[in-house]
Design a protein around this motif. Structure first.
Motif, PDB file in Angstrom:
ATOM      1  N   UNK A 214      -5.452  -1.133  -2.914  1.00 32.14           N
ATOM      2  CA  UNK A 214      -4.827  -1.832  -4.036  1.00 32.14           C
ATOM      3  C   UNK A 214      -3.855  -0.921  -4.784  1.00 32.14           C
ATOM      4  N   UNK A 215      -4.253   0.333  -4.989  1.00 31.76           N
ATOM      5  CA  UNK A 215      -3.409   1.279  -5.718  1.00 31.76           C
ATOM      6  C   UNK A 215      -2.120   1.566  -4.959  1.00 31.76           C
ATOM      7  N   UNK A 216      -2.250   1.785  -3.647  1.00 32.65           N
ATOM      8  CA  UNK A 216      -1.064   2.062  -2.830  1.00 32.65           C
ATOM      9  C   UNK A 216      -0.170   0.830  -2.759  1.00 32.65           C
TER      10      UNK A 216
ATOM     11  N   UNK B  17       0.277  -2.758   7.962  1.00 28.98           N
ATOM     12  CA  UNK B  17       0.824  -1.448   8.333  1.00 28.98           C
ATOM     13  C   UNK B  17      -0.237  -0.605   9.034  1.00 28.98           C
ATOM     14  N   UNK B  18      -1.469  -0.637   8.515  1.00 22.70           N
ATOM     15  CA  UNK B  18      -2.559   0.134   9.126  1.00 22.70           C
ATOM     16  C   UNK B  18      -2.898  -0.414  10.515  1.00 22.70           C
TER      17      UNK B  18
ATOM     18  N   UNK C 212       1.891  -6.311  -0.997  1.00 23.50           N
ATOM     19  CA  UNK C 212       0.543  -6.853  -1.136  1.00 23.50           C
ATOM     20  C   UNK C 212      -0.472  -5.993  -0.374  1.00 23.50           C
ATOM     21  N   UNK C 213      -1.739  -6.193  -0.697  1.00 19.39           N
ATOM     22  CA  UNK C 213      -2.810  -5.523   0.066  1.00 19.39           C
ATOM     23  C   UNK C 213      -2.714  -5.926   1.536  1.00 19.39           C
TER      24      UNK C 213
ATOM     25  N   UNK D  65       8.815   1.746  -4.499  1.00 13.97           N
ATOM     26  CA  UNK D  65       9.114   0.313  -4.393  1.00 13.97           C
ATOM     27  C   UNK D  65      10.495   0.057  -3.808  1.00 13.97           C
ATOM     28  N   UNK D  66      11.390   1.046  -3.859  1.00 13.85           N
ATOM     29  CA  UNK D  66      12.755   0.871  -3.364  1.00 13.85           C
ATOM     30  C   UNK D  66      12.921   1.283  -1.898  1.00 13.85           C
ATOM     31  N   UNK D  67      11.871   1.798  -1.281  1.00 16.01           N
ATOM     32  CA  UNK D  67      11.963   2.212   0.119  1.00 16.01           C
ATOM     33  C   UNK D  67      12.063   1.000   1.029  1.00 16.01           C
TER      34      UNK D  67
END
Length: 112
Positions: free
Chosen positions: A80-82, A96-97, A89-90, A53-55
């Protein structure tokens, strides 16, 4: 990916039996796929040396690329997990994808 060795007598039907010269010597119990995703995320956190989360955005995009290459988004609720692990958010994961697909297309590579 989190598999563990167990005695052949303890092996279940989903375990992988390894034999040597016709004799069963050990079984491998593979983790559930959801556990594998947890291992992938933990590995990324170790590699980056901080909570995901800090990246920054660029590092998160790199994590998403790596996870995509390793099949994380083929798993049920993978996006969702990632997203939860990265603190985004999703929709951001899908962006990104899609950005990666656009980069591939611009370089003459194939999209997803």
């Amino acid at each position: 990916m989190g598999g563990r060795l167990i005695e052949p007598a303890e092996a279940g039907r989903d375990d992988v039996m390894l034999s040597w010269e016709g004799r069963q010597v050990v079984a491998v119990r593979l983790p559930r796929l959801s556990d594998s995703l947890d291992h992938l995320l933990a590995d990324q956190e170790r590699r980056h040396g901080m909570p995901l989360t800090q990246l920054d955005r660029k590092a998160k995009q790199s994590v998403v690329r790596t996870l995509e290459e390793r099949g994380a988004f083929r798993m049920r609720r993978g996006v969702e997990t990632v997203a939860a692990a990265l603190g985004v958010s999703r929709f951001t994961i899908y962006n990104y994808l899609n950005y990666r697909d656009e980069q591939r297309a611009g370089q003459g590579g194939e999209g997803r």
